[in-house]
Design an enzyme around this catalytic site. Structure first.
Site, PDB file in Angstrom:
ATOM      1  CB  SER A 126      -0.891   0.021   1.244  1.00  0.00           C
ATOM      2  OG  SER A 126      -1.502   1.290   1.429  1.00  0.00           O
ATOM      3  CE1 TYR A 139      -4.651  -2.376   4.416  1.00  0.00           C
ATOM      4  CE2 TYR A 139      -3.615  -0.353   3.667  1.00  0.00           C
ATOM      5  CZ  TYR A 139      -4.189  -1.572   3.393  1.00  0.00           C
ATOM      6  OH  TYR A 139      -4.283  -1.994   2.087  1.00  0.00           O
ATOM      7  CE  LYS A 143      -1.638  -4.137   2.802  1.00  0.00           C
ATOM      8  NZ  LYS A 143      -1.704  -5.323   1.935  1.00  0.00           N
TER       9      LYS A 143
END
Length: 270
Positions: A126, A139, A143
């Site tokens: 990401s 998140y 990532k």
């Protein structure tokens, strides 16, 4: 690997937004594709990727069905709100399990087939791996850790297996639903991009003569990644300015998880 016709491909998260489009695109260019997902179907093997005991036999079954393995796409991922100032909870643990550890254990299970085939692994990370945003710490952390894993893997197996990381931004997907439900939508902070561009970037990584290290999905993405890596202080200022604008507009007033950040931002203006 400069073409995909006849290539044997395993895709995790095969029934998700990226996964469905990716499997269709791979099949469309002549690849033979088997998916892994929590719920299976005719072309997908059901597997809970967070279960260490379930992954090796599922990967083995996929390799046997394909007759070998040329390409693994670690696409499975989940999101959710997770402010860095709060203690990690189940939302955080699940993102670390799915976004990092599931990819790690799937790759480890696939390497015995990938090495003799001189195959490739593509990780779908990401933009938040290099350009983190507030209120989504799990998140971004998962990532960024995935990228670190890919870097270490490249040093270990890069003589025989190509290792690439693709960095999408925000794509319309159910992965954002829980964040939006918490009043923490990324609208105005991260720009939407089409899923087709992400799929195209994955295919570029898979078919380049030499496996590229890092692959942006848009021109804007390349600029953001360069900014984050070479001028991180400037990148931080731009993110802070954007977030401050949303707070001033009252966009986060209805989000309990953002209450501390909203209060501190407003306190600085007194």
């Amino acid at each position: 690997m400069t073409g995909l016709t006849g290539r044997r491909v395993l895709v995790t998260g095969a029934r998700g937004t990226f996964g469905r489009h990716l499997c269709a695109a791979l099949t469309g260019v002549g690849a033979r594709v088997v998916g892994l997902d929590l719920h299976g179907d005719a072309d997908t093997i059901g597997c809970d990727l967070t279960d260490p005991a379930a992954v090796p036999p599922a990967v083995t079954a996929a390799v046997q069905r394909l007759g070998g393995l040329d390409l693994l796409v670690n696409n499975a991922g989940v999101g959710g709100p997770a402010p860095a100032e709060l203690a990690p909870d189940e939302v955080v643990r699940r993102q670390l399990e799915v976004n990092l550890l599931a990819a790690w254990r799937t790759t480890a299970a696939a390497l015995p087939a990938l090495v003799p085939a001189r195959g490739r692994v593509v990780f779908v990370a990401s933009r938040m791996a290099v350009l983190p945003l507030p209120l989504a710490a799990a998140y971004g952390v998962s990532k960024r850790a995935l990228v670190a894993y890919a870097d270490a893997l490249r040093h270990e197996v890069g003589t025989h297996v190509g290792v690439s990381v693709v960095y999408p931004s925000m794509v319309a997907s159910p992965i954002h639903d829980s964040t939006a439900d918490a009043g923490l939508s990324l609208s105005g902070v991260s720009r939407m991009e089409p899923v087709e561009g992400v799929v195209a970037a994955i295919l570029r990584a898979a078919t380049a003569r030499r496996a590229p290290r890092d692959v942006a999905t848009t021109g804007r993405g390349r600029l953001e990644m360069a900014l984050a890596r070479h001028a991180p202080a400037l990148a931080d200022r731009l993110v802070r300015r954007t977030v401050a604008g949303r707070i001033a507009a009252g966009d986060l007033d209805g989000a309990p998880l953002a209450a501390g950040m909203v209060r501190r931002h407003r306190d600085t203006g007194r």
